[in-house]
Design a protein around this motif. Structure first.
Motif, mmCIF file in Angstrom:
data_model
loop_
_atom_site.group_PDB
_atom_site.id
_atom_site.type_symbol
_atom_site.label_atom_id
_atom_site.label_comp_id
_atom_site.label_asym_id
_atom_site.label_seq_id
_atom_site.Cartn_x
_atom_site.Cartn_y
_atom_site.Cartn_z
ATOM 1 N N ILE A 141 0.874 -1.260 -0.186
ATOM 2 C CA ILE A 141 0.022 0.052 0.067
ATOM 3 C C ILE A 141 0.797 1.111 -0.018
ATOM 4 N N ARG A 142 1.816 1.337 0.875
ATOM 5 C CA ARG A 142 2.663 2.385 0.914
ATOM 6 C C ARG A 142 3.299 2.718 -0.571
ATOM 7 N N HIS A 143 3.837 1.618 -1.239
ATOM 8 C CA HIS A 143 4.474 1.654 -2.588
ATOM 9 C C HIS A 143 3.207 2.363 -3.549
ATOM 10 N N GLN A 157 -4.266 2.637 9.798
ATOM 11 C CA GLN A 157 -5.136 1.852 11.037
ATOM 12 C C GLN A 157 -5.148 2.707 11.995
ATOM 13 N N GLN A 158 -4.373 3.758 12.153
ATOM 14 C CA GLN A 158 -4.226 4.908 13.298
ATOM 15 C C GLN A 158 -3.494 6.097 13.177
ATOM 16 N N PHE A 159 -3.629 6.958 13.942
ATOM 17 C CA PHE A 159 -3.033 8.284 13.624
ATOM 18 C C PHE A 159 -3.392 8.835 12.538
ATOM 19 N N ASN A 160 -4.569 8.875 11.845
ATOM 20 C CA ASN A 160 -5.074 9.522 10.760
ATOM 21 C C ASN A 160 -5.010 11.216 10.915
ATOM 22 N N ASP A 205 -5.383 1.081 5.029
ATOM 23 C CA ASP A 205 -4.508 0.164 5.466
ATOM 24 C C ASP A 205 -5.023 -0.331 7.021
ATOM 25 N N GLU A 206 -5.563 -1.550 6.892
ATOM 26 C CA GLU A 206 -6.263 -2.288 7.965
ATOM 27 C C GLU A 206 -6.981 -1.127 8.948
ATOM 28 N N LEU A 259 -9.043 0.101 -2.374
ATOM 29 C CA LEU A 259 -7.949 -1.216 -2.004
ATOM 30 C C LEU A 259 -7.968 -1.129 -0.403
ATOM 31 N N VAL A 260 -8.542 -2.061 0.167
ATOM 32 C CA VAL A 260 -8.552 -2.175 1.781
ATOM 33 C C VAL A 260 -7.930 -3.185 2.406
ATOM 34 N N SER A 261 -6.728 -3.022 3.088
ATOM 35 C CA SER A 261 -6.283 -4.431 3.586
ATOM 36 C C SER A 261 -6.797 -4.658 5.065
#
Ligand SMILES: Nc1ncnc2c1ncn2[C@@H]1O[C@H](COP(=O)(O)OP(=O)(O)O)[C@@H](O)[C@H]1O
Ligand SMILES: [Mg+2]
Length: 288
Positions: free
Chosen positions: A46-48, A91-94, A175-176, A205-207
């Motif tokens: 995802i980061r790529h 997942q966190q800290f958005n 991402d999660e 796209l959702v992990s």
């Protein structure tokens, strides 16, 4: 129409090959799940795609809506401008906790990074209206004025989704997003993503850690194991038995608590998918 194209991507951290020759394509307006046990490479992939890290040098390239994000281990020129089309939900800290929910969502107007306009709260009336509409769509408009840190985990994820709406993202990489949420909050977050996908045609796209959400929300799942894509096909094929074939003992990690219980009691009666003519576990999802 191709939304995301990843070709021959490799990523090595020290001696650890986090991505091994990963290739995949997402069509426009698809909603696709990315599953795999911890450490399988979901976040790295995802980061790529978001252009936050680059692959190993040599081969490997990523295009989003036909524009290059990175190639052969270098970011493409002009990728900053292009990132506007890509919304990322972690997942966190958005959110910036001490700013209001509305201000956090308004950051979408500026792209992802806060700037002096954020700190001074300088936004036009129509920008604020857009942000309020987005908060309404994810069902948390009544929390607009609250400090973000006062929101529950699920509400914070929904605010992050609202920010991608304001940003005008055409691709959302999540991402999660539900990894630390209870089932009720998880459903709301996934519902929000599904609405953005269906109503705005946003590619998602959702992990996910648990496969039951993939089956419920995403017609297609890409499954990773140790940096490789090991399955790409209809989510409904992902029965506990099939997961066992792909992941072995690790498959337990991907099942919901109820599925784990059913499996332990030997009650799972879903059919086992068959191998195709070439001995692959399923037919390839799309020609590549
Ligand atoms: N920045 C990093 N430095 C070193 N190793 C990393 C880094 N990011 C990820 N890894 C490694 O790459 C592999 C894949 O990790 P990750 O993409 O986070 O998996 P997932 O998101 O599926 O849990 C793991 O072995 C992890 O330890
Ligand atoms: Mg991860």
């Amino acid at each position: 129409m191709v939304a995301v194209s990843v070709r021959n991507l490799n990523k090595t951290f020290g001696a650890n090959r986090a991505l091994k020759d990963v290739s995949l394509e997402l069509g426009r307006s698809e909603m696709v799940a990315l599953i795999g046990a911890s450490g399988s490479g979901k976040s790295t992939l995802i980061r790529h795609i978001a252009g936050l890290i680059v692959s190993d040098k040599g081969q490997g390239q990523i295009e989003v809506f036909g524009t290059s994000i990175q190639k052969n281990g270098a970011l493409a020129k002009g990728v900053r401008g292009h990132r506007r089309e890509i919304g990322v939900v972690f997942q966190q800290f958005n959110l910036v906790g001490r700013l209001s929910v509305l201000t956090n969502v308004l950051m979408g107007v500026l792209g992802q990074a806060p700037s002096w306009r954020t700190w001074f709260g300088i936004f036009t009336k129509s920008e604020k209206q857009r942000a309020m509409n987005a908060l309404g769509r994810v069902g948390i408009a009544s929390h607009a004025a609250q400090r973000s840190s006062n929101l529950s985990g699920g509400q914070q994820q929904r605010a992050a989704i609202a920010r991608t709406i304001v940003q005008g993202a055409k691709l959302v990489l999540a991402d999660e997003p539900i990894a630390s949420l209870d089932p009720a909050s998880s459903r709301k977050v996934m519902d929000n993503l599904a609405h953005v996908n269906r109503e705005d045609g946003v590619t998602v796209l959702v992990s996910l850690h648990q496969v039951d959400y993939a089956i419920k929300y995403c017609p297609r799942t890409i499954a990773m194991r140790e940096g490789e894509v090991v399955f790409d096909g209809p989510s409904k094929l992902l029965t506990p038995e099939f997961l066992q074939q792909i992941y072995g003992a690790d498959s337990i990690e991907l099942l919901s608590p109820e599925e784990r219980r059913r499996k332990a009691e030997g009650k799972s009666a879903k059919p086992i998918p068959e191998r195709d003519a070439e001995g692959d576990l399923v037919l390839a999802y799309a020609a590549r």
